[in-house]
Each structure stands twice: as structure tokens, then as C-alpha cells.
Design a protein around this motif. Structure first.
Motif, mmCIF file in Angstrom:
data_model
loop_
_atom_site.group_PDB
_atom_site.id
_atom_site.type_symbol
_atom_site.label_atom_id
_atom_site.label_comp_id
_atom_site.label_asym_id
_atom_site.label_seq_id
_atom_site.Cartn_x
_atom_site.Cartn_y
_atom_site.Cartn_z
ATOM 1 N N GLN A 81 -31.516 -1.788 31.952
ATOM 2 C CA GLN A 81 -31.003 -1.159 30.733
ATOM 3 C C GLN A 81 -32.083 -1.090 29.656
ATOM 4 O O GLN A 81 -32.204 -0.089 28.936
ATOM 5 C CB GLN A 81 -29.804 -1.945 30.210
ATOM 6 C CG GLN A 81 -28.557 -1.797 31.067
ATOM 7 C CD GLN A 81 -27.404 -2.616 30.532
ATOM 8 O OE1 GLN A 81 -27.591 -3.718 30.042
ATOM 9 N NE2 GLN A 81 -26.196 -2.080 30.623
ATOM 10 N N GLN A 82 -32.876 -2.151 29.561
ATOM 11 C CA GLN A 82 -33.947 -2.177 28.568
ATOM 12 C C GLN A 82 -34.971 -1.081 28.845
ATOM 13 O O GLN A 82 -35.460 -0.409 27.924
ATOM 14 C CB GLN A 82 -34.608 -3.558 28.561
ATOM 15 C CG GLN A 82 -33.724 -4.643 27.976
ATOM 16 C CD GLN A 82 -34.184 -6.041 28.360
ATOM 17 O OE1 GLN A 82 -35.042 -6.219 29.229
ATOM 18 N NE2 GLN A 82 -33.613 -7.048 27.717
ATOM 19 N N LEU A 88 -35.737 6.190 26.442
ATOM 20 C CA LEU A 88 -35.052 7.045 25.465
ATOM 21 C C LEU A 88 -35.756 6.981 24.113
ATOM 22 O O LEU A 88 -35.878 7.991 23.412
ATOM 23 C CB LEU A 88 -33.586 6.622 25.324
ATOM 24 C CG LEU A 88 -32.675 6.934 26.511
ATOM 25 C CD1 LEU A 88 -31.320 6.270 26.328
ATOM 26 C CD2 LEU A 88 -32.513 8.449 26.683
ATOM 27 N N ARG A 89 -36.202 5.777 23.772
ATOM 28 C CA ARG A 89 -36.910 5.631 22.502
ATOM 29 C C ARG A 89 -38.230 6.397 22.526
ATOM 30 O O ARG A 89 -38.606 7.044 21.547
ATOM 31 C CB ARG A 89 -37.153 4.145 22.226
ATOM 32 C CG ARG A 89 -37.734 3.874 20.843
ATOM 33 C CD ARG A 89 -37.819 2.396 20.602
ATOM 34 N NE ARG A 89 -38.513 2.119 19.350
ATOM 35 C CZ ARG A 89 -38.870 0.910 18.957
ATOM 36 N NH1 ARG A 89 -38.591 -0.137 19.702
ATOM 37 N NH2 ARG A 89 -39.502 0.734 17.823
ATOM 38 N N ARG A 90 -38.954 6.316 23.663
ATOM 39 C CA ARG A 90 -40.226 7.044 23.791
ATOM 40 C C ARG A 90 -39.981 8.549 23.699
ATOM 41 O O ARG A 90 -40.734 9.274 23.021
ATOM 42 C CB ARG A 90 -40.898 6.712 25.125
ATOM 43 C CG ARG A 90 -42.219 7.443 25.338
ATOM 44 C CD ARG A 90 -42.895 7.011 26.620
ATOM 45 N NE ARG A 90 -42.087 7.338 27.783
ATOM 46 C CZ ARG A 90 -42.419 6.991 29.029
ATOM 47 N NH1 ARG A 90 -43.508 6.290 29.251
ATOM 48 N NH2 ARG A 90 -41.641 7.313 30.043
ATOM 49 N N LYS A 91 -38.908 9.007 24.355
ATOM 50 C CA LYS A 91 -38.558 10.426 24.300
ATOM 51 C C LYS A 91 -38.291 10.854 22.854
ATOM 52 O O LYS A 91 -38.747 11.906 22.407
ATOM 53 C CB LYS A 91 -37.326 10.676 25.169
ATOM 54 C CG LYS A 91 -36.822 12.118 25.145
ATOM 55 C CD LYS A 91 -35.537 12.237 25.952
ATOM 56 C CE LYS A 91 -34.937 13.637 25.798
ATOM 57 N NZ LYS A 91 -33.610 13.728 26.469
ATOM 58 N N LYS A 118 -30.504 10.386 17.177
ATOM 59 C CA LYS A 118 -30.717 9.383 18.222
ATOM 60 C C LYS A 118 -29.415 9.111 18.976
ATOM 61 O O LYS A 118 -29.162 8.006 19.421
ATOM 62 C CB LYS A 118 -31.234 8.080 17.617
ATOM 63 C CG LYS A 118 -32.616 8.178 17.008
ATOM 64 C CD LYS A 118 -33.187 6.814 16.728
ATOM 65 C CE LYS A 118 -32.384 6.073 15.667
ATOM 66 N NZ LYS A 118 -32.946 4.740 15.377
ATOM 67 N N THR A 119 -28.595 10.133 19.125
ATOM 68 C CA THR A 119 -27.258 9.956 19.683
ATOM 69 C C THR A 119 -27.286 9.319 21.060
ATOM 70 O O THR A 119 -26.542 8.373 21.342
ATOM 71 C CB THR A 119 -26.537 11.317 19.758
ATOM 72 O OG1 THR A 119 -26.563 11.915 18.477
ATOM 73 C CG2 THR A 119 -25.101 11.136 20.203
ATOM 74 N N ARG A 123 -25.809 5.642 21.915
ATOM 75 C CA ARG A 123 -24.691 5.503 22.848
ATOM 76 C C ARG A 123 -25.044 4.512 23.955
ATOM 77 O O ARG A 123 -24.229 3.658 24.331
ATOM 78 C CB ARG A 123 -24.345 6.859 23.445
ATOM 79 C CG ARG A 123 -23.122 6.820 24.363
ATOM 80 C CD ARG A 123 -22.678 8.209 24.796
ATOM 81 N NE ARG A 123 -23.691 8.880 25.578
ATOM 82 C CZ ARG A 123 -24.374 9.940 25.148
ATOM 83 N NH1 ARG A 123 -24.151 10.436 23.952
ATOM 84 N NH2 ARG A 123 -25.281 10.521 25.926
ATOM 85 N N TYR A 124 -26.253 4.600 24.481
ATOM 86 C CA TYR A 124 -26.667 3.703 25.568
ATOM 87 C C TYR A 124 -26.804 2.266 25.057
ATOM 88 O O TYR A 124 -26.433 1.314 25.750
ATOM 89 C CB TYR A 124 -27.993 4.186 26.164
ATOM 90 C CG TYR A 124 -28.238 3.670 27.561
ATOM 91 C CD1 TYR A 124 -27.694 4.326 28.668
ATOM 92 C CD2 TYR A 124 -28.986 2.524 27.778
ATOM 93 C CE1 TYR A 124 -27.900 3.844 29.953
ATOM 94 C CE2 TYR A 124 -29.197 2.039 29.059
ATOM 95 C CZ TYR A 124 -28.658 2.710 30.143
ATOM 96 O OH TYR A 124 -28.856 2.223 31.415
#
Length: 245
Positions: A81-82, A88-91, A118-119, A123-124
Motif C-alpha cells: 500500500q505504501q 500516486l504521490r510521484r504521479k 489529489k482525489t 481515497r487510497y
């Protein structure tokens, strides 16, 4: 075993932060020597690694403790998950950089706010919280939160700060004074009514955080004046120790 100074040099985490992690129960040393030196083994280092991953993902320390203390916590699944959250953060950061370059080329009149959303990440991250942050107290808090409006939650939070302001007005007294202790009893009852069943054990942990968590300390001191957080922490310790006798 590694000393706190060795851990600090290895990870880049300050000694002060490691002492704070110990104080709030987030990362306890494996052993403390007779001279008072904190020592950490491999298991403690693995827990610290998880702490740092969650901190990098901007999870508050209180949430990280709940997650790691969950008996169902699975390090392997959490790592997956991390990784997903980091991707997602990098994206998100890549999109922000691209957008900033567009603005730089086209001038400051470009008005597009999609890159700031950052939806998917949020959410994740919420899914991770829901999966691992499932202590009884956390579940009770979530249940009460869902049944209330934002205005009702704000009213409850404001009353909490008012209680700390009242405690602050008593900080020249002894933490053991009856009036102070009655205020702590009122605080415990208020938490139970509005958030979750606040046992003496939970209250004791909260008391440590009042003085140990910099953000909480700042907010409490802002409500009741400089030194209120430390005073509330001592008063809670007296209250809880008296209840155990």
C-alpha cells in the motif's frame, strides 16, 4: 543493539524526535540501560522504517501508532500500500511540475486547477486508514463522526479547547488540586460523550501526547496560554495514577 545516537545518524531522525516517539509510545526502545541509555534492536528498526514510510506519506503520528499497534497489521501488505501511495504521490508531483512548466511558458494567465487535485491519493490513503486503523476507539470515533454534521463536530472541538482554556486558568495551582482534577474528569467525560469511550488508559496516553506532540501542544497552549499543555499532561498523570490506587 544500537543506541539512540546511532539510530539518529543511520536514519537522519533527530535524537529529540526519537525521544518524542518513545514518550508517546510510537517507538519504544528495546531496552533501557541502568545509565538510562535507550537501545534498539532489529525489530525496533523495522517498526521505525514503517513509521518513516507513513510519515513520508503525511500520516499523523497518532494515526501511525494506531495502525502499527493493530494486531491485524500485516507489514508486507502495508508495504504494498505504501508503494502504491508513493507512486500516486510521484504521479501527482509530476503533473504539478508539468503544469508549472506550462504556466512558465504561457504566462500567469493560465487558470487550471486540475493538477492540484489529489482525489485518487486521498481515497487510497483513506482505505489504508480504514484497513489498519480499526481499534475499538477509532471505530467508535468514526461511527460518531459519520452521524454528525461538520458544524456539530466543530462545536465539539471548540468545547474541547474551552476545557483546555479553563485548565489554563488553573495552571498556577497544583495539578493535584481538587478543582484541577474535577476539570480532568470533565475532560474525560467530554471525550467519551463526543468521540470514543475514554478509558483511564486512553486518557493517560492522551495526556502524554498533550505535552509530547508538538502540534497538540501548540493548539492547547494557544487555547489556555503558554504551559497549559504541560500542566494538563501532569494533571492527567495525577488523575490516572490516583484512579489506579
Amino acid at each position: 543493539m544500537r543506541t539512540v545516537n546511532e539510530i539518529s545518524k543511520l536514519t537522519g531522525i533527530s535524537v529529540r524526535a526519537l525521544h518524542h516517539y518513545d514518550a508517546i509510545g510510537l517507538l519504544k526502545p528495546t531496552r533501557v540501560t541502568e545509565a538510562g541509555y535507550r537501545l534498539y534492536d532489529g525489530a525496533a528498526l523495522k517498526r521505525l522504517q514503517n513509521i518513516l514510510f507513513f510519515r513520508e506519506l503525511q500520516f499523523p503520528l497518532k494515526e501511525i501508532k494506531v495502525i502499527l499497534d493493530n494486531p491485524r497489521f500485516d507489514p508486507g501488505e502495508a508495504l504494498a500500500q505504501q508503494i502504491k501511495l508513493l507512486e500516486l504521490r510521484r504521479k501527482h508531483i509530476d503533473e504539478l511540475i508539468s503544469f508549472a512548466r506550462e504556466v512558465q511558458k504561457g504566462g500567469t494567465d493560465i487558470m487550471n486547477f486540475d493538477a492540484f487535485q489529489k482525489t485518487e491519493f486521498d481515497r487510497y490513503a483513506e482505505e489504508a486508514r480504514e484497513k489498519w486503523g480499526t481499534t475499538k476507539a477509532y471505530a467508535e470515533y468514526e461511527q460518531k463522526r459519520k452521524g454528525r454534521t461538520e458544524e456539530e463536530m466543530k462545536t465539539a472541538a471548540d468545547r474541547m479547547m474551552a476545557l483546555f482554556a479553563e485548565l489554563g486558568s488553573l495552571r498556577e495551582h497544583s495539578p493535584a488540586d481538587r478543582e484541577v482534577q474535577e476539570k480532568i474528569e470533565e475532560l474525560q467525560a467530554w471525550i467519551t460523550e463526543n468521540y470514543y469511550h475514554c478509558t483511564d488508559e486512553i486518557l493517560s496516553g492522551l495526556g502524554q501526547m498533550y505535552a509530547g506532540d508538538e502540534r497538540m501542544k501548540h493548539n492547547i497552549d494557544q487555547a489556555g496560554g503558554e504551559g497549559t499543555a504541560e500542566f494538563a499532561s501532569r494533571a492527567v498523570a495525577v488523575y490516572c495514577s490516583g484512579r489506579r490506587e
